[in-house]
Design an enzyme around this catalytic site. Structure first.
Site, PDB file in Angstrom:
ATOM      1  N   ALA A 181      30.918 -56.701  75.289  1.00  0.00           N
ATOM      2  CA  ALA A 181      30.453 -55.323  75.394  1.00  0.00           C
ATOM      3  C   ALA A 181      29.570 -55.143  76.622  1.00  0.00           C
ATOM      4  CB  ALA A 181      29.691 -54.934  74.136  1.00  0.00           C
ATOM      5  N   LYS A 206      37.785 -60.913  78.339  1.00  0.00           N
ATOM      6  CA  LYS A 206      37.959 -59.529  78.773  1.00  0.00           C
ATOM      7  C   LYS A 206      36.596 -58.843  78.703  1.00  0.00           C
ATOM      8  CE  LYS A 206      39.404 -54.930  77.716  1.00  0.00           C
ATOM      9  NZ  LYS A 206      38.077 -54.475  78.184  1.00  0.00           N
ATOM     10  N   GLY A 246      42.934 -55.265  76.139  1.00  0.00           N
ATOM     11  CA  GLY A 246      42.397 -55.444  74.790  1.00  0.00           C
ATOM     12  C   GLY A 246      43.476 -55.443  73.735  1.00  0.00           C
ATOM     13  N   GLY A 262      31.594 -54.604  69.724  1.00  0.00           N
ATOM     14  CA  GLY A 262      31.699 -53.194  70.067  1.00  0.00           C
ATOM     15  C   GLY A 262      31.449 -52.322  68.861  1.00  0.00           C
ATOM     16  N   GLY A 267      36.319 -51.887  66.228  1.00  0.00           N
ATOM     17  CA  GLY A 267      36.391 -53.191  65.577  1.00  0.00           C
ATOM     18  C   GLY A 267      37.285 -53.190  64.358  1.00  0.00           C
ATOM     19  N   GLU A 284      31.659 -58.344  65.768  1.00  0.00           N
ATOM     20  CA  GLU A 284      30.228 -58.015  65.882  1.00  0.00           C
ATOM     21  C   GLU A 284      30.143 -56.525  66.209  1.00  0.00           C
ATOM     22  OE1 GLU A 284      27.910 -59.980  65.092  1.00  0.00           O
ATOM     23  OE2 GLU A 284      28.738 -61.997  65.270  1.00  0.00           O
ATOM     24  N   ALA A 481      17.012 -62.241  68.895  1.00  0.00           N
ATOM     25  CA  ALA A 481      17.412 -63.386  68.081  1.00  0.00           C
ATOM     26  C   ALA A 481      17.505 -64.660  68.915  1.00  0.00           C
ATOM     27  CB  ALA A 481      18.756 -63.104  67.412  1.00  0.00           C
TER      28      ALA A 481
END
Length: 530
Positions: A181, A206, A246, A262, A267, A284, A481
């Site tokens: 992303a 990608k 994609g 994304g 997703g 994610e 994180a």
């Protein structure tokens, strides 16, 4: 449908396009990274790309930085084939030696850490310390992978049959695709690539179509290290592009695992397409993260955490705090301090010292911000601070907005749906059990945090009756994180896990093996077949 959802800003080559001051201003940085005004965006052992051209644009002034070519269908097919061919060599390299190769990539990235961070800040729009920090994330996960290369282990399992042993094996899947992303144009790839490669997979990347330059710079470094080790450079392959790239990665059976970062709507389609061919996916997706500040919390610690979590990266992190629940006993005091802190946040060019909030990434994000503010008002909420698009002076050409604080209630629709901008929805609560239920009432489940000194509240929060998120924090922000833990979320966040802990197992096929060394043939469950 997937093709339209993955649409990207592709345009044809304009040979005489004049480059803005963005490229000239940072030309020394680009020279050190081998970035040119026109760049190939496909790598499969050699550089290519004859498809439509991507224009990398600075969100500070919406002027061109440089161009990157994309993959044609034929070039993408060749790239997938070359990556699979390279993996056959890579999987036979002993894991500790693979770890050493990754450590050498780490060393090269560290040498270019500041230049790469500058490029990320320029192209994505996050402030320079965050840009450098993002490169550090890839460096850290490569450090982690070096250690992991000597500890990829299975289990020995007791067999019920004499003269037998059971054990577990973990072998590479093959080819891992990574669709990353715009908000973390390097780190998201790094989390996946490092773990995928140390477990013996090759990788095809990608990138987001609005941040292609970062991918080219990183790929050049990886290529150099693989060449120095005499390895097939297509182990790390690259395919810039838009919807067609994609879609192909989602549909192609040669891509054994596809990691997608994304939005939840995209997703959902990616996961469905991959599942239709019984491939594996790591998703994610949306976050809609929240912080709860209890009455006994360290309010100074909570305040600093909320500001960083809500304003950092201009509200464009997967883990950005969108919702803030304040106990009624500390609500008014905390809100007064929060508004005062927001007033001190410097907004501007992310490469200028002292700036804490850069621009939104695109004009579309500015439109989403404006709609998000209007939706708050339409649903009966209040804008307590911000709520304005900045269009004067130094902000005139860019995508700048004011970080915004609202007053809402948990039943409002604006609280249920995430907008990827710096809008913080604040709510008041009285009862701890009640606020946990309100926290868990949204469809997303990425990151959460509770601020309290009460040990009982802490352990309830991290237990079965607490937060339903994949990341459950106490007395730290929802964002930032560490790489050592598994990163990912539940519900409409997708359920995927990347980075640390045992996330490496997702990049492997598990084998349950029974070896008979007895010379006899006793059957399980005591079956006699004679």
């Amino acid at each position: 449908m997937l093709r339209s959802l993955l649409s990207s800003p592709l345009v044809r080559i304009q040979r005489n396009l004049r480059f803005s001051s963005n490229f000239v201003r940072y030309k020394d940085t680009f020279d050190r990274l081998n970035i040119k005004e026109h760049n190939h965006g496909v790598f499969n052992g050699k550089w290519a790309g004859t498809g439509p051209v991507l224009h990398s644009v600075s969100p500070v002034n919406n002027e061109l930085i440089a161009e990157v070519t994309t993959a044609t269908p034929k070039e993408l097919d060749e790239t997938i084939a070359e990556a699979r061919k390279a993996q056959i060599v890579w999987r036979e390299v002993p894991a500790p030696k693979r770890g050493q190769v990754l450590f050498d990539i780490r060393t090269r990235l560290h040498a270019h850490r500041h230049d790469l961070g500058t490029l990320v800040a320029l192209e994505m729009g996050k402030i320079l310390p965050e840009g450098v920090g993002e490169i550090q994330e890839y460096i850290d996960i490569l450090d982690y992978s070096l250690g992991l290369s000597r500890s990829l282990n299975g289990q020995i399992i007791p067999s019920e049959r004499p003269g037998h042993i059971m054990l577990e094996t973990w072998n590479p899947l093959g080819l891992v695709g990574v669709i990353s992303a715009f908000n973390f144009p390097v780190a998201v790839y790094g989390w996946n690539a490092a773990i995928a490669m140390v477990t013996g997979n090759s990788v095809i990347w990608k990138p987001a179509p609005t941040t292609p330059l970062a991918s080219v710079a990183v790929q050049l470094i990886q290529q150099e290290v693989l060449e120095q080790h005499g390895l097939p450079t297509a182990i790390c392959s690259l395919a810039n592009g838009g919807a067609d790239v994609g879609q192909t990665l989602a549909e192609d059976r040669r891509v054994d695992l596809l990691s997608f970062t994304g939005s939840t709507p995209v997703g959902r389609r990616v996961g469905t397409v991959v599942q239709e061919r019984f491939g594996k996916s790591i998703l994610e997706l949306g976050g809609n993260n929240a912080i709860i500040v209890n009455e006994d919390a360290d309010l100074d610690l909570a305040l600093r955490s909320v500001v960083f979590a809500a304003v950092g990266t201009a509200g464009q992190r997967c883990t950005t705090t969108r919702r803030l629940f304040l106990h009624e006993k500390i609500h008014d005091q905390f809100m007064k301090s929060l508004v005062a802190a927001y007033k001190q946040v410097k907004i501007g060019d992310p490469l200028q010292s002292g700036v804490l909030c850069g621009p939104l990434h695109t004009k579309a994000a500015v439109d989403a911000y404006s709609k998000g503010v209007e939706d708050v008002k339409a649903q009966g909420g209040e804008v307590l601070y911000g709520g304005k698009v900045l269009t004067e002076g130094e902000y005139a050409k860019g995508n700048f907005v004011m970080p915004t604080i609202t007053k809402v209630n948990s039943a409002m629709d604006v609280v249920k749906h995430e907008v990827f901008v710096p809008i913080l929805h604040t709510m008041k609560f009285k009862d701890f059990d009640e606020v946990i239920a309100q926290h868990n009432s949204v469809s997303q489940g990425l990151s959460s945090s509770l601020f309290t000194r009460d040990a009982g509240a802490m352990f309830k929060w991290i237990g079965p009756a607490g937060s339903d998120c994949g990341i459950v924090n106490v007395n730290i922000p929802t964002n930032g994180a560490e790489i050592g833990g598994a990163f990912g979320g539940e519900k409409e966040t997708g359920g995927g896990r990347e980075s640390g802990s045992d996330s490496w197992k997702q990049y492997c096929r598990r084998g349950s093996c029974t070896i008979n060394y007895s010379g006899q043939l006793p059957l399980a469950q005591g079956i006699v077949f004679a």
